[in-house]
Design a protein around this motif. Structure first.
Motif, PDB file in Angstrom:
ATOM      1  N   GLN A   1       0.818  -1.208   0.000  1.00 24.32           N
ATOM      2  CA  GLN A   1       0.000   0.000   0.000  1.00 24.32           C
ATOM      3  C   GLN A   1       0.855   1.262   0.000  1.00 24.32           C
ATOM      4  N   ALA A   2       1.946   1.255   0.745  1.00 20.62           N
ATOM      5  CA  ALA A   2       2.833   2.414   0.776  1.00 20.62           C
ATOM      6  C   ALA A   2       3.490   2.646  -0.581  1.00 20.62           C
ATOM      7  N   ILE A   3       3.917   1.585  -1.242  1.00 23.97           N
ATOM      8  CA  ILE A   3       4.517   1.707  -2.567  1.00 23.97           C
ATOM      9  C   ILE A   3       3.483   2.212  -3.568  1.00 23.97           C
ATOM     10  N   LEU A   4       2.263   1.730  -3.467  1.00 20.47           N
ATOM     11  CA  LEU A   4       1.200   2.186  -4.360  1.00 20.47           C
ATOM     12  C   LEU A   4       0.903   3.666  -4.146  1.00 20.47           C
ATOM     13  N   LEU A   5       0.845   4.097  -2.907  1.00 22.10           N
ATOM     14  CA  LEU A   5       0.623   5.510  -2.607  1.00 22.10           C
ATOM     15  C   LEU A   5       1.763   6.372  -3.140  1.00 22.10           C
ATOM     16  N   LEU A   6       2.991   5.924  -2.980  1.00 17.59           N
ATOM     17  CA  LEU A   6       4.142   6.661  -3.503  1.00 17.59           C
ATOM     18  C   LEU A   6       4.091   6.745  -5.020  1.00 17.59           C
ATOM     19  N   ALA A   7       3.710   5.666  -5.671  1.00 14.05           N
ATOM     20  CA  ALA A   7       3.600   5.681  -7.132  1.00 14.05           C
ATOM     21  C   ALA A   7       2.515   6.649  -7.591  1.00 14.05           C
ATOM     22  N   ILE A   8       1.398   6.688  -6.898  1.00 15.71           N
ATOM     23  CA  ILE A   8       0.326   7.626  -7.261  1.00 15.71           C
ATOM     24  C   ILE A   8       0.789   9.059  -7.074  1.00 15.71           C
ATOM     25  N   LEU A   9       1.491   9.333  -5.979  1.00 14.55           N
ATOM     26  CA  LEU A   9       2.004  10.680  -5.755  1.00 14.55           C
ATOM     27  C   LEU A   9       3.014  11.078  -6.825  1.00 14.55           C
ATOM     28  N   MET A  10       3.872  10.158  -7.205  1.00 14.95           N
ATOM     29  CA  MET A  10       4.877  10.471  -8.214  1.00 14.95           C
ATOM     30  C   MET A  10       4.259  10.675  -9.585  1.00 14.95           C
ATOM     31  N   LEU A  11       3.149  10.009  -9.865  1.00 13.27           N
ATOM     32  CA  LEU A  11       2.480  10.200 -11.147  1.00 13.27           C
ATOM     33  C   LEU A  11       1.611  11.452 -11.164  1.00 13.27           C
TER      34      LEU A  11
END
Length: 106
Positions: free
Chosen positions: A10-20
């Motif tokens: 979940q943390a990696i997914l949140l980071l990916a969404i923020l970076m996109l």
């Protein structure tokens, strides 16, 4: 074990969404109030420094383990250890330099 893996995912997914999402929001702003480039510079520098730190720690651990197994080969191991170490440190310094350029030249 499973809950920690789920939280990590979940943390990696949140980071990916923020970076996109961050570049789109930064490009949508007017020229008078650019604020998200600070966020992008901080995220980029943080990722680069964390990656370099992980690389340096793994490299150092492997070198120390090799020296512990073969103490007579210290010179060869240290010689092979130094170039990648300096390259990893250079990556971190260049990433910090680029983030400072993004912050102060905007």
């Amino acid at each position: 074990m499973r809950s920690s893996r789920k939280r990590f995912t979940q943390a990696i997914l949140l980071l990916a969404i923020l970076m996109l999402a961050a570049p789109n929001a930064a490009l949508a702003q007017d020229g008078d109030n650019p604020t998200l480039h600070y966020f992008g510079a901080a995220i980029g520098a943080g990722i680069a420094v964390i990656g370099a730190g992980i690389g340096i720690s793994r490299l150092t651990a492997a070198a120390v383990e090799s020296i512990a197994r073969q103490p007579q080969a210290v010179k060869d191991i240290v010689g092979a250890f130094q170039l990648p170490l300096f390259l990893l440190e250079g990556v971190a310094v260049i990433a910090l330099g680029v983030s400072f350029v993004v912050i102060f030249m905007r």
